[in-house]
Design a protein around this motif. Structure first.
Motif, PDB file in Angstrom:
ATOM      1  N   ALA A   1     -54.136 -59.900 -38.672  1.00 24.26           N
ATOM      2  CA  ALA A   1     -53.516 -58.746 -39.314  1.00 24.26           C
ATOM      3  C   ALA A   1     -53.907 -58.682 -40.789  1.00 24.26           C
ATOM      4  O   ALA A   1     -53.997 -59.702 -41.465  1.00 24.26           O
ATOM      5  CB  ALA A   1     -52.002 -58.823 -39.187  1.00 24.26           C
ATOM      6  N   ALA A   2     -54.139 -57.460 -41.280  1.00 26.80           N
ATOM      7  CA  ALA A   2     -54.547 -57.275 -42.670  1.00 26.80           C
ATOM      8  C   ALA A   2     -53.558 -56.416 -43.440  1.00 26.80           C
ATOM      9  O   ALA A   2     -53.849 -56.002 -44.564  1.00 26.80           O
ATOM     10  CB  ALA A   2     -55.936 -56.644 -42.733  1.00 26.80           C
ATOM     11  N   ASP A   3     -52.367 -56.120 -42.856  1.00 26.31           N
ATOM     12  CA  ASP A   3     -51.382 -55.359 -43.601  1.00 26.31           C
ATOM     13  C   ASP A   3     -50.894 -56.183 -44.795  1.00 26.31           C
ATOM     14  O   ASP A   3     -51.014 -57.410 -44.820  1.00 26.31           O
ATOM     15  CB  ASP A   3     -50.212 -54.963 -42.703  1.00 26.31           C
ATOM     16  N   LEU A   4     -50.339 -55.513 -45.805  1.00 22.33           N
ATOM     17  CA  LEU A   4     -50.028 -56.196 -47.059  1.00 22.33           C
ATOM     18  C   LEU A   4     -49.058 -57.368 -46.900  1.00 22.33           C
ATOM     19  O   LEU A   4     -49.303 -58.442 -47.461  1.00 22.33           O
ATOM     20  CB  LEU A   4     -49.492 -55.183 -48.079  1.00 22.33           C
ATOM     21  N   PRO A   5     -47.949 -57.234 -46.161  1.00 16.63           N
ATOM     22  CA  PRO A   5     -47.053 -58.390 -46.049  1.00 16.63           C
ATOM     23  C   PRO A   5     -47.715 -59.599 -45.387  1.00 16.63           C
ATOM     24  O   PRO A   5     -47.555 -60.733 -45.848  1.00 16.63           O
ATOM     25  CB  PRO A   5     -45.888 -57.856 -45.200  1.00 16.63           C
ATOM     26  N   ASP A   6     -48.452 -59.372 -44.290  1.00 11.72           N
ATOM     27  CA  ASP A   6     -49.127 -60.492 -43.625  1.00 11.72           C
ATOM     28  C   ASP A   6     -50.191 -61.104 -44.520  1.00 11.72           C
ATOM     29  O   ASP A   6     -50.340 -62.330 -44.584  1.00 11.72           O
ATOM     30  CB  ASP A   6     -49.761 -60.023 -42.310  1.00 11.72           C
ATOM     31  N   PHE A   7     -50.947 -60.254 -45.209  1.00 11.11           N
ATOM     32  CA  PHE A   7     -51.995 -60.754 -46.084  1.00 11.11           C
ATOM     33  C   PHE A   7     -51.400 -61.580 -47.220  1.00 11.11           C
ATOM     34  O   PHE A   7     -51.877 -62.688 -47.527  1.00 11.11           O
ATOM     35  CB  PHE A   7     -52.794 -59.575 -46.637  1.00 11.11           C
ATOM     36  N   ALA A   8     -50.353 -61.062 -47.865  1.00 12.72           N
ATOM     37  CA  ALA A   8     -49.724 -61.796 -48.960  1.00 12.72           C
ATOM     38  C   ALA A   8     -49.141 -63.122 -48.476  1.00 12.72           C
ATOM     39  O   ALA A   8     -49.207 -64.137 -49.186  1.00 12.72           O
ATOM     40  CB  ALA A   8     -48.633 -60.944 -49.607  1.00 12.72           C
ATOM     41  N   ALA A   9     -48.591 -63.135 -47.258  1.00 18.72           N
ATOM     42  CA  ALA A   9     -48.066 -64.380 -46.709  1.00 18.72           C
ATOM     43  C   ALA A   9     -49.173 -65.396 -46.474  1.00 18.72           C
ATOM     44  O   ALA A   9     -49.006 -66.598 -46.720  1.00 18.72           O
ATOM     45  CB  ALA A   9     -47.326 -64.091 -45.397  1.00 18.72           C
ATOM     46  N   ASP A  10     -50.330 -64.919 -46.006  1.00 24.47           N
ATOM     47  CA  ASP A  10     -51.469 -65.829 -45.817  1.00 24.47           C
ATOM     48  C   ASP A  10     -51.943 -66.397 -47.155  1.00 24.47           C
ATOM     49  O   ASP A  10     -52.333 -67.566 -47.245  1.00 24.47           O
ATOM     50  CB  ASP A  10     -52.618 -65.093 -45.131  1.00 24.47           C
ATOM     51  N   VAL A  11     -51.905 -65.573 -48.199  1.00 25.06           N
ATOM     52  CA  VAL A  11     -52.279 -66.068 -49.529  1.00 25.06           C
ATOM     53  C   VAL A  11     -51.300 -67.146 -49.978  1.00 25.06           C
ATOM     54  O   VAL A  11     -51.695 -68.174 -50.546  1.00 25.06           O
ATOM     55  CB  VAL A  11     -52.328 -64.919 -50.555  1.00 25.06           C
ATOM     56  N   ALA A  12     -50.015 -66.941 -49.712  1.00 24.78           N
ATOM     57  CA  ALA A  12     -49.015 -67.952 -50.075  1.00 24.78           C
ATOM     58  C   ALA A  12     -49.259 -69.258 -49.322  1.00 24.78           C
ATOM     59  O   ALA A  12     -49.145 -70.354 -49.891  1.00 24.78           O
ATOM     60  CB  ALA A  12     -47.615 -67.426 -49.791  1.00 24.78           C
ATOM     61  N   ASP A  13     -49.588 -69.162 -48.027  1.00 28.40           N
ATOM     62  CA  ASP A  13     -49.921 -70.373 -47.272  1.00 28.40           C
ATOM     63  C   ASP A  13     -51.119 -71.087 -47.895  1.00 28.40           C
ATOM     64  O   ASP A  13     -51.122 -72.313 -48.064  1.00 28.40           O
ATOM     65  CB  ASP A  13     -50.250 -70.010 -45.820  1.00 28.40           C
ATOM     66  N   LEU A  14     -52.149 -70.311 -48.228  1.00 27.22           N
ATOM     67  CA  LEU A  14     -53.353 -70.883 -48.817  1.00 27.22           C
ATOM     68  C   LEU A  14     -53.026 -71.564 -50.151  1.00 27.22           C
ATOM     69  O   LEU A  14     -53.515 -72.667 -50.443  1.00 27.22           O
ATOM     70  CB  LEU A  14     -54.387 -69.776 -49.017  1.00 27.22           C
ATOM     71  N   ALA A  15     -52.184 -70.920 -50.958  1.00 29.94           N
ATOM     72  CA  ALA A  15     -51.791 -71.504 -52.238  1.00 29.94           C
ATOM     73  C   ALA A  15     -51.085 -72.839 -52.033  1.00 29.94           C
ATOM     74  O   ALA A  15     -51.310 -73.799 -52.778  1.00 29.94           O
ATOM     75  CB  ALA A  15     -50.901 -70.526 -53.001  1.00 29.94           C
ATOM     76  N   ARG A  16     -50.236 -72.914 -51.035  1.00 29.70           N
ATOM     77  CA  ARG A  16     -49.544 -74.176 -50.739  1.00 29.70           C
ATOM     78  C   ARG A  16     -50.540 -75.256 -50.330  1.00 29.70           C
ATOM     79  O   ARG A  16     -50.495 -76.382 -50.834  1.00 29.70           O
ATOM     80  CB  ARG A  16     -48.506 -73.960 -49.635  1.00 29.70           C
ATOM     81  N   TYR A  17     -51.441 -74.927 -49.428  1.00 29.57           N
ATOM     82  CA  TYR A  17     -52.391 -75.929 -48.954  1.00 29.57           C
ATOM     83  C   TYR A  17     -53.224 -76.512 -50.099  1.00 29.57           C
ATOM     84  O   TYR A  17     -53.583 -77.690 -50.089  1.00 29.57           O
ATOM     85  CB  TYR A  17     -53.337 -75.319 -47.914  1.00 29.57           C
ATOM     86  N   LEU A  18     -53.550 -75.673 -51.088  1.00 27.77           N
ATOM     87  CA  LEU A  18     -54.399 -76.118 -52.193  1.00 27.77           C
ATOM     88  C   LEU A  18     -53.616 -76.789 -53.322  1.00 27.77           C
ATOM     89  O   LEU A  18     -54.211 -77.285 -54.277  1.00 27.77           O
ATOM     90  CB  LEU A  18     -55.184 -74.931 -52.755  1.00 27.77           C
ATOM     91  N   GLY A  19     -52.290 -76.768 -53.224  1.00 27.99           N
ATOM     92  CA  GLY A  19     -51.485 -77.453 -54.223  1.00 27.99           C
ATOM     93  C   GLY A  19     -50.915 -76.580 -55.307  1.00 27.99           C
ATOM     94  O   GLY A  19     -50.392 -77.090 -56.306  1.00 27.99           O
ATOM     95  N   HIS A  20     -50.981 -75.255 -55.135  1.00 27.10           N
ATOM     96  CA  HIS A  20     -50.430 -74.363 -56.152  1.00 27.10           C
ATOM     97  C   HIS A  20     -48.922 -74.198 -56.028  1.00 27.10           C
ATOM     98  O   HIS A  20     -48.283 -73.696 -56.943  1.00 27.10           O
ATOM     99  CB  HIS A  20     -51.071 -72.976 -56.054  1.00 27.10           C
TER     100      HIS A  20
END
Length: 358
Positions: free
Chosen positions: A128-147
């Motif tokens: 999914a590329a809708d804004l809420p799903d996309f923003a949630a994926d960015v948050a997951d990515l930020a967590r994985y990288l230590g942000h």
């Protein structure tokens, strides 16, 4: 933007000219990156594209690893990773591995577009590329990288609920970790060509790169929205104030006439893309009307994006005026030249006119 000129960077899609093999195109990109490193460009980003006769940049992280082996100072990155094509964990592992091997030289630009046609997007098992799903994926990515907090933290709920865009039901990720990757804190950038990308960048407190080199229509509106709604207190925030990059298609030659002649390759590329007939880069011509039908000729005679084409001083002036008008921190440039050696020359001339150097 500071009183000095903004940073100048390069966006590369590993274009393949007619008669070149994919290996030739990738070698040409390597040569350009090495020269850009020597000249003092700030960043060298590569953009994800799939199933393309024109662009060989599908496996972006692999290409960046090769560039890292042959460069020393220039920042390397994705411009960008089309995140709905990938699991955030895998992106964190790939770019976290790059940072683990080569150090803090990488940026992770993130976009929502497929970077391909619908059939290929399905083959990629695009999410999914809708804004809420996309923003949630960015948050997951930020967590994985230590942000976001300590590595291995079990719950993203507090962070995700605090982001206004993240209104879907939260599913805990458990103790999933990106190894290597966690703690590398690879910088995240948001890419976009509309209010959607600007909204996500602002809500998440990320630097924003606008694709004005091919879709400038909403540039002013998007930058105004981003700056007005920027949230430096977001858990995902990377910076304490808005930071803006914008794209320009450039071609520099010793004379205006030669630059216009060489730029017909870029215009022929746009003609193919707009007509649904993409192809490798075609040779330049003295008269576009000799190779394009009347309708297509009219289309490409009006630039579809922000361009700067000409002799060195003219291009530098055009870029400086563009940066001043939109208060840019950085300009990222794309260039499509049939002869790869003349693309390198174009960037050499631009570096000299802009006053680059380490």
């Amino acid at each position: 933007m500071t009183a000095s000129r903004p940073l100048l960077s390069i966006l590369d899609l590993a274009p393949r000219s007619e008669g070149m093999s994919p290996a030739d195109a990738l070698e040409a990109s390597l040569r350009l990156a090495v020269r850009a490193d020597e000249l003092g460009y700030a960043r060298y980003w590569m953009a994800e594209h799939h199933s393309s006769e024109t662009f060989m940049s599908s496996a972006t992280s692999l290409l960046l690893a090769r560039l890292a082996e042959h460069t020393a100072r220039i920042r390397l990155g994705s411009g960008g990773v089309m995140l709905p094509n990938h699991a955030p964990l895998m992106v964190a592992e790939y770019y976290g591995t790059l940072a683990t091997i080569y150090g803090d030289r990488f940026d992770l630009g993130l976009g929502r577009a497929p970077g391909t046609d619908p059939q290929t997007a399905r083959a990629l098992r695009r999410g999914a590329a809708d804004l809420p799903d996309f923003a949630a994926d960015v948050a997951d990515l930020a967590r994985y990288l230590g942000h976001l907090g300590e590595p291995g933290a079990r719950d993203l709920g507090d962070e995700r609920r605090s982001l206004s865009l993240l209104d879907r039901n939260y599913v805990p990720t458990g103790a999933v970790r990106a190894l290597p990757g966690e703690g590398t804190r690879v910088p995240l950038w948001m890419l976009g060509s509309s209010l959607g990308g600007a909204s996500v960048a602002a809500a998440l407190g990320l630097p924003f790169s606008f694709a004005s080199h091919f879709a400038p229509a909403q540039l002013e509106e998007a930058l105004a929205h981003y700056r007005a709604h920027f949230n430096a207190d977001a858990p995902t925030a990377q910076i304490d104030r808005p930071r803006v990059m914008a794209g320009v298609t450039v071609l520099v030659a010793p004379t205006q006439d030669e630059a216009a002649y060489l730029f017909t390759t870029s215009q022929r590329l746009q003609a193919g893309l707009r007509s649904g007939r993409p192809a490798p880069l075609q040779p330049p011509v003295h008269d576009l009307s000799d190779v394009l039908d009347e309708r297509t000729y009219r289309l490409v005679s009006r630039p579809g994006g922000v361009t700067a084409v000409g002799a060195p001083d003219k291009v530098a002036e055009t870029l400086a005026n563009f940066a001043a008008r939109y208060d840019l921190d950085e300009i990222i440039t794309a260039s499509y030249v049939y002869d790869p050696a003349l693309r390198v020359r174009s960037y050499e001339l631009l570096a000299d006119a802009w006053g680059l150097g380490w």
